[in-house]
Design an enzyme around this catalytic site. Structure first.
Site, PDB file in Angstrom:
ATOM      1  N   GLY A  49      28.053  20.372 -11.254  1.00  0.00           N
ATOM      2  CA  GLY A  49      29.293  20.017 -11.920  1.00  0.00           C
ATOM      3  C   GLY A  49      30.345  21.082 -11.757  1.00  0.00           C
ATOM      4  N   ASP A  87      30.821  16.835 -28.998  1.00  0.00           N
ATOM      5  CA  ASP A  87      30.029  18.061 -28.853  1.00  0.00           C
ATOM      6  C   ASP A  87      29.127  18.055 -27.639  1.00  0.00           C
ATOM      7  OD1 ASP A  87      31.058  19.227 -31.144  1.00  0.00           O
ATOM      8  OD2 ASP A  87      29.739  17.984 -32.394  1.00  0.00           O
ATOM      9  N   GLU A 117      19.930  28.136  -5.440  1.00  0.00           N
ATOM     10  CA  GLU A 117      20.085  27.653  -6.813  1.00  0.00           C
ATOM     11  C   GLU A 117      19.889  26.143  -6.859  1.00  0.00           C
ATOM     12  OE1 GLU A 117      22.725  28.762  -5.125  1.00  0.00           O
ATOM     13  OE2 GLU A 117      23.711  30.444  -6.142  1.00  0.00           O
TER      14      GLU A 117
END
Lengths: 231, 231
Positions: A49, A87, A117
């Site tokens: 992202g 949230d 990664e």
DNA sequence: TCAAAAGTGTTCACCGTACACCCATGG
DNA sequence: CCATGGGTGTACGGTGAACACTTTTGA
């Protein structure tokens, strides 16, 4: 900026994109995660992202994120859904738009391995990712299944030359069900998008299985017109 | 806010929701527009929209926008797609998430008429709305058609009691094609979600047509399981 | 020679589609 | 009595689904 009275600065929010990336190999359907490099949740697995920047639209952001984390380019991506729970990101209000992509593992694995990664997981054994990423993945899987039944699929996920067995396994791992060999082959052949090659692949049997490739033109046409596959 | 280093304030953007609202009456499929009350494009037709606030998620924003402009509540809405072209709104960078809703015109028209900035248009004759709203509408129509073929539809759009003719017209106006009377009725009946009433509606013929209503329980069940309607 | 995968057709049930006539009634 | 829409059934073709045996060849 004459008209900003109706456009309240206070309610601006961060917008992110998250990419659900599917791949396929001998083991079945795979999904690509990255190890998150910053807090919070540093070190946990996450979809790829990044934040939308002012000078780009969402599709561009998704493409940039994918490229910067994996080096992959020219990948087909499709917007899926926007997530907006207040949230969902504990740091600050962030809306995230999910994109999904199909990539050809065989073709791109070299590039990928450079960045450690990023890691492929068998879809059924993937760890639980951060935030609401699991939700995103579930929606992506539904979309992937629908696509598999309404559009030819495989060109994006299989090696250039493949056997009927591989194609069938691809569908089986996407739909998560066993398919009848004869019926599958008959149906797929009736789409008239495959080219049977002279060569055989002998890695999985003594007899050897004929290799096929997609007729790219016919494949794209079928993709546009769509169909209704029952399997 | 310890972790804001990776979260750049500068790239925050405004997020809006826009609602594509479908209705149905004797004339066919309708869409609800509002006259835009502020500049730019003041006075032009637009989808119902508004900005996402800090204390709500997107679905809540869509519900609030619909309610504040029409007084309608408890309307089924569904998120469709996010639009993010940099200049889609000429005033300032705004991302818009489209939602679509089906409403029962007959049931809600009273409430609606109070607000005269809102107006129904026959779908095929609607004026060109502002910004990228036409694009949003086209995507919504595709979704509506898909829904009509994979899920029962009508409860949200028809009066409580309706004739087969009305149901058939609803499908015809959504799919934009003539349907065979017998086949349509046979197929719809085979879903086993209709209840035939004693009453007849005589407004459109001397003989009178039987009224039907949906069996709500069975309707919801079918909705969950879905089907594959070929018409 | 045998194990392991490849390759190949047929039958049956169901569903989608096309199609036409009589019925009931108000004017 | 007639015009208008309401209501009903069947026959045909195509497609999905189930199903088993023979072939090839490397080990």
């Amino acid at each position: 900026m004459t008209y900003l009275n109706h456009y309240n600065e206070e309610d601006k929010v961060l917008v992110a994109v998250d990419c659900i990336i599917f791949g396929f190999d001998e083991e079945g359907l795979k999904i690509l995660f990255v190890k998150r490099g910053f807090e919070p949740e540093k070190g946990k697995w996450s979809l790829m992202g990044g934040f939308l920047k002012r000078e780009e639209n969402l599709a561009e952001a998704a493409t940039r994120v994918l490229f910067s984390l994996t080096g992959l380019q020219d990948i087909y991506m499709e917007q899926l859904y926007s997530y907006s729970e207040i949230d969902r990101d504990p740091v600050t209000r962030t809306i995230s738009v999910s994109y999904f992509a199909l990539i050809n593992k065989n073709k791109y694995d070299l590039k990928l391995n450079i960045k450690n990664e990023a890691q492929w997981f068998k879809f059924s054994e993937a760890p639980l990712p951060i935030f609401d990423h699991q939700q995103m993945i579930e929606k992506a899987l539904i979309r992937l299944r629908r696509k598999a039944l309404s559009t030819p699929l495989g060109f994006e996920l299989l090696p250039e030359k493949f056997t009927m067995r591989q194609l069938k396994r691809l569908y089986e791992s996407i739909l998560n069900q066993k398919l009848d060999k004869r019926n599958f082959i008959n149906k797929f052949n009736s789409l008239d998008i495959l080219v049977k090659l002279e060569e055989k692949d002998k890695t999985s049997s003594k007899k050897g299985a004929f290799l096929y490739k997609f007729d790219e033109k016919k494949y794209q046409l079928k993709k546009e017109e769509g169909f209704n596959f029952k399997l």
